[in-house]
Design an enzyme around this catalytic site. Sequence first.
Site, PDB file in Angstrom:
ATOM      1  N   CYS A   1       0.883  -1.166   0.000  1.00 59.31           N
ATOM      2  CA  CYS A   1       0.000   0.000   0.000  1.00 59.31           C
ATOM      3  C   CYS A   1       0.918   1.212   0.000  1.00 59.31           C
ATOM      4  O   CYS A   1       2.140   1.079   0.145  1.00 59.31           O
ATOM      5  CB  CYS A   1      -0.914  -0.008   1.229  1.00 59.31           C
TER       6      CYS A   1
ATOM      7  N   CYS B   1       0.028   4.239   1.810  1.00 53.93           N
ATOM      8  CA  CYS B   1      -0.357   5.235   2.814  1.00 53.93           C
ATOM      9  C   CYS B   1       0.765   5.580   3.801  1.00 53.93           C
ATOM     10  O   CYS B   1       0.736   6.651   4.406  1.00 53.93           O
ATOM     11  CB  CYS B   1      -1.627   4.814   3.550  1.00 53.93           C
TER      12      CYS B   1
ATOM     13  N   CYS C   1      -3.967   6.209   0.665  1.00 50.56           N
ATOM     14  CA  CYS C   1      -3.508   5.010  -0.038  1.00 50.56           C
ATOM     15  C   CYS C   1      -3.478   5.295  -1.534  1.00 50.56           C
ATOM     16  O   CYS C   1      -2.780   4.624  -2.296  1.00 50.56           O
ATOM     17  CB  CYS C   1      -4.452   3.839   0.231  1.00 50.56           C
TER      18      CYS C   1
ATOM     19  N   LYS D   1     -12.295  -5.093   2.181  1.00 50.58           N
ATOM     20  CA  LYS D   1     -11.808  -4.248   3.263  1.00 50.58           C
ATOM     21  C   LYS D   1     -12.766  -3.066   3.391  1.00 50.58           C
ATOM     22  O   LYS D   1     -12.930  -2.278   2.461  1.00 50.58           O
ATOM     23  CB  LYS D   1     -10.401  -3.756   2.941  1.00 50.58           C
TER      24      LYS D   1
ATOM     25  N   ARG E   1      -3.403   3.197  12.325  1.00 45.24           N
ATOM     26  CA  ARG E   1      -2.995   4.407  11.598  1.00 45.24           C
ATOM     27  C   ARG E   1      -2.007   5.223  12.420  1.00 45.24           C
ATOM     28  O   ARG E   1      -1.065   5.802  11.872  1.00 45.24           O
ATOM     29  CB  ARG E   1      -4.220   5.240  11.225  1.00 45.24           C
TER      30      ARG E   1
ATOM     31  N   ARG F   1     -11.330   7.488   3.521  1.00 48.35           N
ATOM     32  CA  ARG F   1     -11.024   6.477   2.514  1.00 48.35           C
ATOM     33  C   ARG F   1     -12.304   5.866   1.916  1.00 48.35           C
ATOM     34  O   ARG F   1     -12.274   4.762   1.383  1.00 48.35           O
ATOM     35  CB  ARG F   1     -10.179   5.361   3.137  1.00 48.35           C
TER      36      ARG F   1
ATOM     37  N   LYS G   1     -12.076  -7.748   6.234  1.00 49.88           N
ATOM     38  CA  LYS G   1     -11.428  -6.884   7.220  1.00 49.88           C
ATOM     39  C   LYS G   1     -12.299  -5.679   7.501  1.00 49.88           C
ATOM     40  O   LYS G   1     -12.750  -5.051   6.541  1.00 49.88           O
ATOM     41  CB  LYS G   1     -10.089  -6.435   6.642  1.00 49.88           C
TER      42      LYS G   1
ATOM     43  N   SER H   1      -6.601  -3.657  14.445  1.00 48.69           N
ATOM     44  CA  SER H   1      -6.044  -3.051  15.646  1.00 48.69           C
ATOM     45  C   SER H   1      -7.113  -2.605  16.646  1.00 48.69           C
ATOM     46  O   SER H   1      -6.962  -2.796  17.849  1.00 48.69           O
ATOM     47  CB  SER H   1      -5.168  -1.867  15.247  1.00 48.69           C
TER      48      SER H   1
HETATM   49  C1  PBG Z   1      -3.458   0.596   5.100  1.00 50.04           C
HETATM   50  C2  PBG Z   1      -3.898  -0.415   6.092  1.00 50.04           C
HETATM   51  C3  PBG Z   1      -4.741  -0.207   7.188  1.00 50.04           C
HETATM   52  C4  PBG Z   1      -4.756  -1.395   7.899  1.00 50.04           C
HETATM   53  C5  PBG Z   1      -3.973  -2.321   7.217  1.00 50.04           C
HETATM   54  N1  PBG Z   1      -3.466  -1.702   6.084  1.00 50.04           N
HETATM   55  C6  PBG Z   1      -5.402   1.028   7.658  1.00 50.04           C
HETATM   56  C7  PBG Z   1      -6.285   1.766   6.747  1.00 50.04           C
HETATM   57  O1  PBG Z   1      -6.729   1.285   5.717  1.00 50.04           O
HETATM   58  O2  PBG Z   1      -6.548   2.910   7.095  1.00 50.04           O
HETATM   59  C8  PBG Z   1      -5.490  -1.593   9.179  1.00 50.04           C
HETATM   60  C9  PBG Z   1      -4.992  -2.680  10.078  1.00 50.04           C
HETATM   61  C10 PBG Z   1      -5.432  -2.580  11.492  1.00 50.04           C
HETATM   62  O3  PBG Z   1      -6.220  -1.702  11.896  1.00 50.04           O
HETATM   63  O4  PBG Z   1      -4.988  -3.424  12.279  1.00 50.04           O
HETATM   64  N2  PBG Z   1      -3.851   0.448   3.821  1.00 50.04           N
END
Ligand code: PBG
Length: 332
Positions: free
Chosen positions: A130, A132, A140, A201, A211, A223, A254, A284
């Site tokens: 990614c 970001c 991203c 996702k 983040r 996003r 996810k 997370s």
């Molecule tokens: C970034 C990404 C994110 C996560 C994994 N890859 C955050 C987002 O999309 O803002 C989240 C993982 C987590 O919260 O544990 N592309």
Amino acid sequence: MDKKATDITCAKYPINLRRVRKNKKIRDLFSSTFIPTSALIQPYFVYEGLDHPEELKSIAGQKKHNIKSVIKEIEFALTKNISSFLLFIIPEKKIISINVNDFNFDFDCEVISKIKNIFKDEIILFTDVCLCSHTANGHCEVNANNDLTIDILTKKAVLHASAGTDVVSPSDMMDGRIKSIRIALNQNSMNDRLIMSYSSKFSSNFYGPFRAAAESTPAFGDRKSYQLDPRNIGDAIRSSMRDIDDGADILMVKPAAQYLDIIYRIKNHNNKSKDFPLAAYQVSGEYQALHLMAAANLLKFEDAYIESLISIKRAGADLIITYGATRYQEHL
Ligand code: PBG
């Protein structure tokens, strides 16, 4: 028939569902949800320019790693029977440019090749693809341009694979990136490398702690135009089916806990999806919520954590990405 015996049999309602719950051995006998350690994937965060590893305050028990400390951590994980790792590699320099060539993945490649040279096929290395953590604005997508972003992501994926990544894992949510990455990997003689697609996702509030860790909080906006809307079931199904056709090897839902129905629906959508490997990412915010409740003495972390994994598995996930993977066995 002996009248007395009949009276005894009929004295209570004959079906007693509590028989199967009587004691631990009997409960174990009838349990039907198992999670082998081989189904768990442990994420790690690796930072450029970090002299010493640091505690990651936003996600309990996680660290900001440098190359040396992540190698140590992998050695430890192997002693806990965990051998799949998902790396988030965070560069020091953030990029404003919209030029493909200005995106530099040298540090990514250094991390990946050093790890793979040590552990070889003892581990399965998944790496996040990614942008970001690279972009100055934390998005991203580069310059709000889907196809330009795919070009950069494809370059990143090929470089990761060349450095030794076993499973490239695009988490960006640009439309059409799986096909582009699959074609590029094959053209570069890497048709043996797998792709784990973040196929559904969702645009979720539960990524907050990540983040903060990955330096990827968007500086403006959100996003929502690239990640899925939590209300849209059909998009999750179509995105998953499309990614199967585009060459993904593993699909993903996810977050996990808030989307157990999506896991179940994808697994049971049709014959094609039923047999297709499906991962779920316990993100997370889900993980940290359990820690915060435990810290407030509202639950016992170990038990709640195992229950959370069991529910993800029961919904139909084959693989689970979870920050507690290396501690799973001791929590059991
Ligand atoms: C970034 C990404 C994110 C996560 C994994 N890859 C955050 C987002 O999309 O803002 C989240 C993982 C987590 O919260 O544990 N592309």
